[in-house]
Write a protein that holds these residues in place. Sequence first.
Motif, short mmCIF file in Angstrom:
data_model
loop_
_atom_site.label_atom_id
_atom_site.label_comp_id
_atom_site.label_asym_id
_atom_site.label_seq_id
_atom_site.Cartn_x
_atom_site.Cartn_y
_atom_site.Cartn_z
N SER A 51 0.82 -1.21 0.00
CA SER A 51 0.00 0.00 0.00
C SER A 51 0.86 1.26 0.00
O SER A 51 0.43 2.30 -0.53
CB SER A 51 -0.93 0.00 1.21
OG SER A 51 -1.92 -1.00 1.10
N HIS A 54 0.21 4.08 -2.68
CA HIS A 54 -0.05 5.46 -2.27
C HIS A 54 0.87 6.43 -2.99
O HIS A 54 0.43 7.50 -3.46
CB HIS A 54 0.12 5.61 -0.76
CG HIS A 54 -0.13 6.99 -0.26
ND1 HIS A 54 -1.39 7.51 -0.10
CD2 HIS A 54 0.73 7.99 0.11
CE1 HIS A 54 -1.32 8.76 0.33
NE2 HIS A 54 -0.03 9.07 0.48
N ALA A 84 0.12 5.20 3.96
CA ALA A 84 -0.96 4.91 3.02
C ALA A 84 -2.29 5.17 3.72
O ALA A 84 -2.34 5.39 4.93
CB ALA A 84 -0.87 3.45 2.55
N ASP A 117 -5.84 3.13 -0.36
CA ASP A 117 -4.72 2.39 -0.91
C ASP A 117 -4.79 0.91 -0.53
O ASP A 117 -4.52 0.03 -1.35
CB ASP A 117 -3.40 2.99 -0.44
CG ASP A 117 -3.28 4.46 -0.78
OD1 ASP A 117 -3.44 4.81 -1.96
OD2 ASP A 117 -3.03 5.27 0.14
N PHE A 118 -5.15 0.64 0.74
CA PHE A 118 -5.28 -0.76 1.17
C PHE A 118 -6.33 -1.48 0.34
O PHE A 118 -6.15 -2.65 -0.04
CB PHE A 118 -5.65 -0.82 2.66
CG PHE A 118 -4.47 -0.78 3.59
CD1 PHE A 118 -4.00 -1.93 4.19
CD2 PHE A 118 -3.82 0.42 3.86
CE1 PHE A 118 -2.91 -1.90 5.06
CE2 PHE A 118 -2.73 0.47 4.73
CZ PHE A 118 -2.27 -0.70 5.32
#
Length: 339
Positions: free
Chosen positions: A147, A151, A286, A290-291
């Motif tokens: 992530s 990001h 992040a 993003d995750f």
Amino acid sequence: MKGIVCERVEELRYVELPEPTAPGPDEVVVRIRRIGICGTDLHAYRGRQPFFTYPRVLGHELAGTVETMGSAVSGLAVGDTVSIVPYLHCGTCIACRRGRTNCCVSLQVLGVHVDGGMRERLVVPASHVLRAGGLTLDQAAMLEPLSIGAHAVRRSGLAAGDVALVIGAGPIGLGVMAFAKHRGATVIAMDVKDERLAYCRRWAQADFALNAAEPEAKAQLEAMSGGDLPTVVFDATGNARSMEQAFGLAAHGGTLVLVGLVKSDLAFHDPEFHKRELTLLASRNATLEDFALVREAVASGRIDVDGYITHRAPFESMIERFDEWLRPESQVIKAVVTL
């Protein structure tokens, strides 16, 4: 319960930690099953992490199973495989109010500012526990490092057709390369180790690989970029000299994103910076967005976590392996501790 603490620079120790208390209404007790070893952990061990104090329980790349949870928690069940978002934000500061929880004014990162997950169980706010949704424990643990790369790419504004130079072929740089490719960019990997560059071509599908130690590296870079310099440059080295030199590798009107963190000041030549009208960005941690992107990419098979993890150790022998992983000849990309 068992834990590992970094007592001081270059000293890790097995310890007995108190069992977590019963979770509050909005908390979850997670049984830790996987711990990724990150550059942050290595820098902390070496005394080079700027936000770190000792002693500290390391560990922020975490996956496990839900053991117990508070009365107000919904969307989770005991036994669920989960990933932990290790960035504990306040929710009220100017950054949080604008959705920039990754750079909260009073941010506390597990394993950095507060004790992390290098232990058997951890109490976490339910807001920071993500159902793995069919991912394996290995895959769930790798959401956090990947992530960070996702990001950085999102923050850069990278678009299809751009040429992206990614300096540094460690786990974060590899994530940047993978998500830059997903954006449709031409990706150039730069490092000083040929075996790492070969890995970039294989795992991240980098279009070109360039050894930064080559005498004509900049001329080769221009040739790879079609005669121009790259429109977006990401530096994921955490090396001050590399980060300063990266200013000279971006095209006029281009963007430089500093993904790596270094415990020192940086300098650049202002006339050259202005002449090119460069955009300079920092990229930190992040967000949940993003995750979610990474979870979908891993679930779909676009990101190969099995190929990303190169070394393993059980919790009971992690300390003995840690110094080995620091040596360049070990060729570690990503090491994972299993419980």
